[in-house]
Scaffold this active site. Structure first.
Site, PDB file in Angstrom:
ATOM      1  N   ASP A 126       0.858  -1.181   0.000  1.00  8.92           N
ATOM      2  CA  ASP A 126       0.000   0.000   0.000  1.00  8.92           C
ATOM      3  C   ASP A 126       0.902   1.241   0.000  1.00  8.92           C
ATOM      4  O   ASP A 126       1.736   1.399   0.896  1.00  8.92           O
ATOM      5  CB  ASP A 126      -0.853  -0.077   1.284  1.00  8.92           C
ATOM      6  CG  ASP A 126      -1.753   1.126   1.481  1.00  8.92           C
ATOM      7  OD1 ASP A 126      -1.678   2.073   0.678  1.00  8.92           O
ATOM      8  OD2 ASP A 126      -2.521   1.106   2.462  1.00  8.92           O
ATOM      9  N   LYS A 167     -10.630   6.701  -7.531  1.00 11.50           N
ATOM     10  CA  LYS A 167     -11.025   7.683  -8.561  1.00 11.50           C
ATOM     11  C   LYS A 167     -12.501   7.690  -8.933  1.00 11.50           C
ATOM     12  O   LYS A 167     -12.876   8.282  -9.954  1.00 11.50           O
ATOM     13  CB  LYS A 167     -10.179   7.471  -9.808  1.00 11.50           C
ATOM     14  CG  LYS A 167     -10.363   6.095 -10.441  1.00 11.50           C
ATOM     15  CD  LYS A 167     -10.111   6.125 -11.919  1.00 11.50           C
ATOM     16  CE  LYS A 167     -10.747   4.957 -12.606  1.00 11.50           C
ATOM     17  NZ  LYS A 167     -10.845   5.042 -14.021  1.00 11.50           N
ATOM     18  N   SER A 179      -5.887  15.964 -12.316  1.00 10.27           N
ATOM     19  CA  SER A 179      -7.085  15.787 -13.133  1.00 10.27           C
ATOM     20  C   SER A 179      -7.672  17.133 -13.506  1.00 10.27           C
ATOM     21  O   SER A 179      -7.581  18.108 -12.739  1.00 10.27           O
ATOM     22  CB  SER A 179      -8.104  14.998 -12.314  1.00 10.27           C
ATOM     23  OG  SER A 179      -9.369  15.060 -12.915  1.00 10.27           O
ATOM     24  N   LYS A 190      -7.587  15.687  -5.262  1.00 11.82           N
ATOM     25  CA  LYS A 190      -6.609  16.054  -6.312  1.00 11.82           C
ATOM     26  C   LYS A 190      -6.097  17.474  -6.064  1.00 11.82           C
ATOM     27  O   LYS A 190      -4.903  17.748  -6.207  1.00 11.82           O
ATOM     28  CB  LYS A 190      -7.238  15.947  -7.707  1.00 11.82           C
ATOM     29  CG  LYS A 190      -7.519  14.513  -8.141  1.00 11.82           C
ATOM     30  CD  LYS A 190      -6.247  13.711  -8.368  1.00 11.82           C
ATOM     31  CE  LYS A 190      -6.495  12.267  -8.684  1.00 11.82           C
ATOM     32  NZ  LYS A 190      -5.318  11.409  -8.633  1.00 11.82           N
ATOM     33  N   SER A 220     -25.862  13.677 -11.203  1.00  4.55           N
ATOM     34  CA  SER A 220     -25.524  14.808 -10.343  1.00  4.55           C
ATOM     35  C   SER A 220     -24.008  14.962 -10.258  1.00  4.55           C
ATOM     36  O   SER A 220     -23.268  13.977 -10.227  1.00  4.55           O
ATOM     37  CB  SER A 220     -26.186  14.643  -8.974  1.00  4.55           C
ATOM     38  OG  SER A 220     -25.263  14.230  -8.041  1.00  4.55           O
ATOM     39  N   GLY A 221     -23.559  16.201 -10.241  1.00  3.41           N
ATOM     40  CA  GLY A 221     -22.125  16.486 -10.153  1.00  3.41           C
ATOM     41  C   GLY A 221     -21.433  16.589 -11.504  1.00  3.41           C
ATOM     42  O   GLY A 221     -20.289  17.020 -11.580  1.00  3.41           O
ATOM     43  N   PHE A 256       0.387   7.370  -9.253  1.00  4.68           N
ATOM     44  CA  PHE A 256      -0.992   7.157  -9.725  1.00  4.68           C
ATOM     45  C   PHE A 256      -1.913   6.655  -8.621  1.00  4.68           C
ATOM     46  O   PHE A 256      -3.123   6.842  -8.705  1.00  4.68           O
ATOM     47  CB  PHE A 256      -1.027   6.074 -10.821  1.00  4.68           C
ATOM     48  CG  PHE A 256      -0.319   6.426 -12.084  1.00  4.68           C
ATOM     49  CD1 PHE A 256      -0.923   7.232 -13.031  1.00  4.68           C
ATOM     50  CD2 PHE A 256       0.955   5.948 -12.342  1.00  4.68           C
ATOM     51  CE1 PHE A 256      -0.273   7.555 -14.214  1.00  4.68           C
ATOM     52  CE2 PHE A 256       1.617   6.262 -13.524  1.00  4.68           C
ATOM     53  CZ  PHE A 256       1.000   7.071 -14.456  1.00  4.68           C
ATOM     54  N   TYR A 296     -13.483  13.447  -4.330  1.00  7.83           N
ATOM     55  CA  TYR A 296     -12.402  12.962  -5.200  1.00  7.83           C
ATOM     56  C   TYR A 296     -11.619  14.153  -5.776  1.00  7.83           C
ATOM     57  O   TYR A 296     -10.393  14.211  -5.701  1.00  7.83           O
ATOM     58  CB  TYR A 296     -12.983  12.102  -6.339  1.00  7.83           C
ATOM     59  CG  TYR A 296     -12.082  11.995  -7.538  1.00  7.83           C
ATOM     60  CD1 TYR A 296     -10.974  11.164  -7.525  1.00  7.83           C
ATOM     61  CD2 TYR A 296     -12.320  12.759  -8.691  1.00  7.83           C
ATOM     62  CE1 TYR A 296     -10.122  11.091  -8.627  1.00  7.83           C
ATOM     63  CE2 TYR A 296     -11.484  12.692  -9.780  1.00  7.83           C
ATOM     64  CZ  TYR A 296     -10.386  11.854  -9.749  1.00  7.83           C
ATOM     65  OH  TYR A 296      -9.549  11.802 -10.833  1.00  7.83           O
ATOM     66  N   ASN A 303     -10.041  13.122 -20.180  1.00  5.97           N
ATOM     67  CA  ASN A 303     -10.676  11.805 -19.988  1.00  5.97           C
ATOM     68  C   ASN A 303      -9.934  10.699 -20.739  1.00  5.97           C
ATOM     69  O   ASN A 303     -10.093  10.588 -21.961  1.00  5.97           O
ATOM     70  CB  ASN A 303     -12.130  11.853 -20.454  1.00  5.97           C
ATOM     71  CG  ASN A 303     -13.019  12.610 -19.491  1.00  5.97           C
ATOM     72  OD1 ASN A 303     -12.715  13.747 -19.155  1.00  5.97           O
ATOM     73  ND2 ASN A 303     -14.093  11.993 -19.043  1.00  5.97           N
TER      74      ASN A 303
END
Ligand code: UD1
Length: 336
Positions: A58, A84, A124, A153, A293-294, A80, A149, A179
């Site tokens: 981890d 996500k 992102s 970032k 939503s979002g 990375f 999320y 994307n």
């Protein structure tokens, strides 16, 4: 040169491992496979013809130090390893804050301790929120993030800015991805959607494969030409190459810290579906549903800076990306 790649068995991470190896680097993967599976490591082995050094640990744990002790000659790290799924982050913010921020601070702490300066971070376009002016450049203001999320970032970017402000011996590049879609041309690695996919393209390929009955287009009443949302879809192999370019930039002493990594082209959800149908000669079962939503309405990148400074530009198009995504789905169908 050895490069530590956290999350190297993941989607973008694995493609980056391939491009690193092709460019003559020796990637060392840190990935406990909680968001991935063995198939990605065997895929890497079949593409590269050799086993890549892998630590199943981890990145947020103290065990990460072992990698630095084992490899005192590390030339840099690409980070990375993070959760996500935007929707899940709304339901479980602690999971996201804890994992994404801890893994980042743990890695950076060790990099400073062992004097490994070159750091490439997987940021992102979500850090921009819904921008007022398109396309977004690196100087476009970061709006409050739309999800936990996205907030992680932003915080992980801020940690780097704060370290630099404090004079840390770090040389960072933060790549703000748009994307990523598609898969390696060999179809031996790709996006592994464990459970119900969150992202559009795995949902498309699973629907095409008959694993899902139908696909829902989240809204066709946006202020866009066909009413569906617009994103800048970039082939994952192009994106992987951007990480190699970023490392080379750092080795040359490059000082700019933030770069957009996209194609500069916006495509709507309906364009994605139609292109997928056309290039793969498949009819997709989809319906128009309510907005998710979002979701932001539209975003695409200005990529002038990364082209000028890193000499990097996306080369592959939507058609190649959507063909390769479908080929990867065949690999998965054969496997499971
Ligand atoms: C978001 C983030 C991105 C992040 C990614 C992680 C933004 C602008 N983008 O991508 O930075 O890395 O999450 O997962 O914040 N769609 C459908 N039907 C579906 C699935 C998706 O219509 O079943 C539509 C969405 O409404 C969206 C587009 O497809 O317009 C792309 O969605 P998705 O693949 O989930 O990515 P983003 O939400 O854009």
């Amino acid at each position: 040169m050895k490069i530590l790649v956290t999350g190297g068995a993941g989607y973008i991470g694995s493609h980056t491992v391939v491009e690193l190896a092709k460019a003559g680097y020796s990637p060392i993967i840190v990935d406990d496979l909680r968001c991935s599976q063995e198939i990605m490591l065997s895929g890497l082995k079949s593409i590269l013809g050799k086993k890549i050094d892998h630590y199943a640990i981890d990145a947020a744990s103290q065990d990460l130090e072992k990698v630095f002790i084992d490899h005192p000659d590390l030339g840099g790290a690409i980070h990375f390893a993070a959760y996500k799924a935007v929707g899940e982050s709304v339901q479980q913010p602690i999971k996201y804050y804890e994992n994404n921020i801890l893994a980042t601070s743990n890695l950076l702490k060790l990099m400073l301790k062992y004097e490994v300066a070159h750091y490439v971070f997987s940021s992102s376009c979500t850090v921009y929120g819904q921008p007022d002016i398109l396309p977004v450049t690196e100087t476009t203001e970061r709006k409050p993030a739309q999800s936990p999320y996205g907030r992680t970032k932003q915080i992980c970017e801020d940690l780097v800015f704060d370290l630099m402000q404090g004079g840390a011996k770090l040389a960072p590049v933060l790549l703000r991805y748009f994307n990523p879609i598609g898969a390696h041309e060999s179809a031996a690695i790709g996006e592994l959607a464990i459970g119900v996919p969150n992202n559009l393209v795995p949902f498309v390929t699973q629907t095409a494969a008959g694993l899902r009955e139908k696909l829902t287009v989240f809204g066709d009443d946006y202020n866009t030409p066909d009413g569906s949302c617009i994103r800048d879809y970039i082939h994952v192999t192009d994106l992987a190459r951007a990480h190699v370019a970023a490392l080379e930039y750092l080795q040359k002493g490059g000082k700019i810290q933030v770069f957009n990594a996209g194609t500069g082209q916006g495509s709507s959800v309906l364009e994605i579906l139609r292109t997928f149908e056309r290039v793969n000669n498949i009819k997709l079962n989809y319906e128009i549903g309510p907005r998710r939503s979002g979701d932001i309405e539209k975003i695409w990148a200005n990529c002038d800076l990364i082209e000028k400074e890193l000499g990097w530009k996306a080369q592959l198009g939507l058609e190649e990306a959507l063909k390769s995504a479908w080929q990867w789905q065949q690999t998965l169908n054969a496997q499971y």
